[in-house]
Design a protein around this motif. Structure first.
Motif, PDB file in Angstrom:
ATOM      1  N   MET A   1      55.092  22.348  71.323  1.00 45.87           N
ATOM      2  CA  MET A   1      54.928  23.737  70.924  1.00 45.87           C
ATOM      3  C   MET A   1      56.090  24.535  71.469  1.00 45.87           C
ATOM      4  SD  MET A   1      51.754  26.279  71.711  1.00 45.87           S
ATOM      5  CE  MET A   1      51.915  26.014  73.463  1.00 45.87           C
ATOM      6  N   ARG A   2      56.808  25.218  70.613  1.00 45.30           N
ATOM      7  CA  ARG A   2      57.956  26.003  71.020  1.00 45.30           C
ATOM      8  C   ARG A   2      57.787  27.443  70.568  1.00 45.30           C
ATOM      9  NH1 ARG A   2      60.621  21.209  69.283  1.00 45.30           N
ATOM     10  NH2 ARG A   2      61.663  20.148  71.000  1.00 45.30           N
ATOM     11  N   PHE A   3      58.275  28.351  71.378  1.00 44.88           N
ATOM     12  CA  PHE A   3      58.275  29.763  71.038  1.00 44.88           C
ATOM     13  C   PHE A   3      59.722  30.216  70.946  1.00 44.88           C
ATOM     14  CE2 PHE A   3      54.223  29.038  73.035  1.00 44.88           C
ATOM     15  CZ  PHE A   3      53.366  29.683  72.175  1.00 44.88           C
ATOM     16  N   GLN A   4      60.033  31.033  69.934  1.00 46.53           N
ATOM     17  CA  GLN A   4      61.388  31.484  69.742  1.00 46.53           C
ATOM     18  C   GLN A   4      61.800  32.410  70.870  1.00 46.53           C
ATOM     19  OE1 GLN A   4      61.564  33.300  65.907  1.00 46.53           O
ATOM     20  NE2 GLN A   4      61.123  31.412  64.813  1.00 46.53           N
ATOM     21  N   PRO A   5      63.085  32.406  71.272  1.00 42.43           N
ATOM     22  CA  PRO A   5      63.545  33.268  72.357  1.00 42.43           C
ATOM     23  C   PRO A   5      63.374  34.727  72.001  1.00 42.43           C
ATOM     24  CG  PRO A   5      65.395  32.278  71.203  1.00 42.43           C
ATOM     25  CD  PRO A   5      64.165  31.587  70.714  1.00 42.43           C
ATOM     26  N   LEU A 124      46.518  30.397  66.026  1.00 40.44           N
ATOM     27  CA  LEU A 124      47.788  30.824  66.596  1.00 40.44           C
ATOM     28  C   LEU A 124      48.152  30.017  67.842  1.00 40.44           C
ATOM     29  CD1 LEU A 124      47.774  34.732  66.403  1.00 40.44           C
ATOM     30  CD2 LEU A 124      48.590  33.069  64.728  1.00 40.44           C
ATOM     31  N   ALA A 125      49.445  29.792  68.022  1.00 41.33           N
ATOM     32  CA  ALA A 125      49.953  29.285  69.293  1.00 41.33           C
ATOM     33  C   ALA A 125      50.017  30.455  70.271  1.00 41.33           C
ATOM     34  CB  ALA A 125      51.330  28.663  69.103  1.00 41.33           C
ATOM     35  N   LEU A 126      49.503  30.247  71.476  1.00 39.47           N
ATOM     36  CA  LEU A 126      49.385  31.314  72.461  1.00 39.47           C
ATOM     37  C   LEU A 126      50.244  31.015  73.679  1.00 39.47           C
ATOM     38  CD1 LEU A 126      47.961  33.850  73.732  1.00 39.47           C
ATOM     39  CD2 LEU A 126      46.212  32.245  74.570  1.00 39.47           C
ATOM     40  N   ALA A 127      51.011  32.006  74.116  1.00 37.88           N
ATOM     41  CA  ALA A 127      51.742  31.934  75.382  1.00 37.88           C
ATOM     42  C   ALA A 127      51.406  33.172  76.189  1.00 37.88           C
ATOM     43  CB  ALA A 127      53.251  31.854  75.147  1.00 37.88           C
ATOM     44  N   THR A 128      50.993  32.976  77.440  1.00 36.07           N
ATOM     45  CA  THR A 128      50.622  34.113  78.260  1.00 36.07           C
ATOM     46  C   THR A 128      51.058  33.900  79.702  1.00 36.07           C
ATOM     47  OG1 THR A 128      48.770  35.521  78.995  1.00 36.07           O
ATOM     48  CG2 THR A 128      48.320  33.184  78.724  1.00 36.07           C
ATOM     49  N   ARG A 129      51.492  34.987  80.341  1.00 41.16           N
ATOM     50  CA  ARG A 129      51.844  34.988  81.758  1.00 41.16           C
ATOM     51  C   ARG A 129      51.121  36.168  82.407  1.00 41.16           C
ATOM     52  NH1 ARG A 129      55.984  31.676  83.256  1.00 41.16           N
ATOM     53  NH2 ARG A 129      56.149  32.810  85.246  1.00 41.16           N
ATOM     54  N   PHE A 130      50.545  35.926  83.593  1.00 37.17           N
ATOM     55  CA  PHE A 130      49.817  36.976  84.286  1.00 37.17           C
ATOM     56  C   PHE A 130      50.165  36.883  85.761  1.00 37.17           C
ATOM     57  CE2 PHE A 130      45.888  39.419  85.344  1.00 37.17           C
ATOM     58  CZ  PHE A 130      46.039  40.424  84.399  1.00 37.17           C
ATOM     59  N   ILE A 140      41.054  28.517  71.623  1.00 39.09           N
ATOM     60  CA  ILE A 140      42.332  28.595  70.920  1.00 39.09           C
ATOM     61  C   ILE A 140      42.831  27.175  70.650  1.00 39.09           C
ATOM     62  CG2 ILE A 140      44.663  29.524  70.945  1.00 39.09           C
ATOM     63  CD1 ILE A 140      42.330  31.576  70.904  1.00 39.09           C
ATOM     64  N   ARG A 141      42.970  26.808  69.384  1.00 39.61           N
ATOM     65  CA  ARG A 141      43.333  25.435  69.033  1.00 39.61           C
ATOM     66  C   ARG A 141      44.782  25.290  68.559  1.00 39.61           C
ATOM     67  NH1 ARG A 141      40.152  27.193  64.622  1.00 39.61           N
ATOM     68  NH2 ARG A 141      41.301  27.241  62.649  1.00 39.61           N
ATOM     69  N   GLY A 142      45.508  26.406  68.429  1.00 39.26           N
ATOM     70  CA  GLY A 142      46.882  26.331  67.945  1.00 39.26           C
ATOM     71  C   GLY A 142      47.876  25.916  69.008  1.00 39.26           C
ATOM     72  N   GLY A 143      47.428  25.717  70.224  1.00 38.53           N
ATOM     73  CA  GLY A 143      48.289  25.370  71.343  1.00 38.53           C
ATOM     74  C   GLY A 143      48.339  26.493  72.353  1.00 38.53           C
ATOM     75  N   VAL A 144      48.353  26.148  73.634  1.00 43.62           N
ATOM     76  CA  VAL A 144      48.323  27.141  74.700  1.00 43.62           C
ATOM     77  C   VAL A 144      49.405  26.834  75.725  1.00 43.62           C
ATOM     78  CG1 VAL A 144      46.988  28.105  76.619  1.00 43.62           C
ATOM     79  CG2 VAL A 144      45.855  27.627  74.436  1.00 43.62           C
ATOM     80  N   GLN A 145      50.182  27.858  76.072  1.00 43.99           N
ATOM     81  CA  GLN A 145      51.045  27.857  77.239  1.00 43.99           C
ATOM     82  C   GLN A 145      50.596  29.007  78.118  1.00 43.99           C
ATOM     83  OE1 GLN A 145      55.112  28.229  75.980  1.00 43.99           O
ATOM     84  NE2 GLN A 145      55.297  26.098  75.335  1.00 43.99           N
TER      85      GLN A 145
END
Length: 266
Positions: A1-5, A124-130, A140-145
């Motif tokens: 799973m990659r997220f665009q910069p 949706l692919a999810l990326a979260t920082r806290f 969430i089934r689209g992928g998690v970071q």
């Protein structure tokens, strides 16, 4: 799973944003969105599937007292002014959506507790920082970071690639997918344990006074027959993962129970 910069981000015009005293909200159509990125400070964040093809964000901001020697307490005027103009910033780059909290000053405030509730399409692919506190991610089934600086990070996943880490605290994950790909857990200072389709992997369970102390950490790896990898890490603390049913595993059984899964509390 990659997220665009996050370069050349465009301010998103779609969606509506409303504000009430101390509360911000946004309802964002997600028909052409493939990934969502969220960043938060201190407090709590809860993420779960939305009932429609849209992202729904509610953020309550709670200003705390600033104190000196725990005797003198006051509210920061700078923070109060920034809270009055706080907004949810929505940015788009292609199919990637980023939502963040923005203050008029452009800075951040350690004396504000953030309480996020986010509903998003499960695809949706999810990326979260806290920064610190409690984060719960459910369904969430689209992928998690996900990364948490300090506190408790709890994830209940129906499947999909998963990469999560906690700098200090607990990382607790339950995956309903009995056929993941490569599974790797590690703790630098603490404990890493795995229940893989009913079988336990990790250090032998210990009893007695010293049983709660794990100074040197460990790692656990297994190779499944699926394609979605799971990688979990805690720099200092506990990381535990249950894949599939719990079965008859005895060691550290209480750590793998579902009573602390996302959305259910602890």
């Amino acid at each position: 799973m990659r997220f665009q910069p996050a370069a050349l981000l465009l301010v998103l015009a779609a969606g509506t944003v409303q504000a009430a005293p101390g509360t911000l909200s946004a309802d964002i159509p997600a028909a052409d969105v493939q990934s969502l990125t969220l960043a938060g400070g201190t407090g709590e964040m809860k993420l779960a599937p939305s009932p429609d093809d849209a992202v729904h964000v509610s953020l309550e901001l709670e200003q705390e007292d600033v104190h000196f020697l725990r005797v003198f307490h006051w509210h920061s005027d700078t923070t109060t002014r920034d809270l009055a103009g706080a907004a949810l910033r929505q940015e788009r780059q292609g199919a990637a959506l980023t939502v963040s909290l923005a203050y008029p000053s452009g800075g951040g405030h350690d004396d504000v507790k953030q309480h996020w509730t986010v509903l998003l399409p499960a695809r949706l692919a999810l990326a979260t920082r806290f920064g610190a506190g409690r984060v719960q991610i459910d369904g969430i089934r689209g992928g998690v970071q996900a990364h948490l600086g300090a506190g408790d990070l709890t994830i209940h996943s129906p499947g999909g690639p998963l990469q999560a880490g906690v700098s200090a605290g607990r990382l607790h994950v339950i995956s309903d997918d009995p056929h993941p790909g490569a599974v790797h857990l590690s703790s630098t200072f603490g404990l890493a344990v795995l229940s893989f389709n009913g079988k336990y992997y990790g250090p032998p369970e210990r009893h007695g006074f010293m049983s709660s102390f794990h100074f040197f950490g460990n790692s656990v790896s297994q190779q499944g027959d699926g394609k979605d990898d799971i990688t979990l890490h805690s720099s200092a603390g506990l990381v535990d993962l249950r894949v599939g049913p719990l079965g008859d595993v005895k060691d550290y059984r209480r750590l793998f129970s579902d009573d602390t899964k996302a959305g259910k509390g602890s």
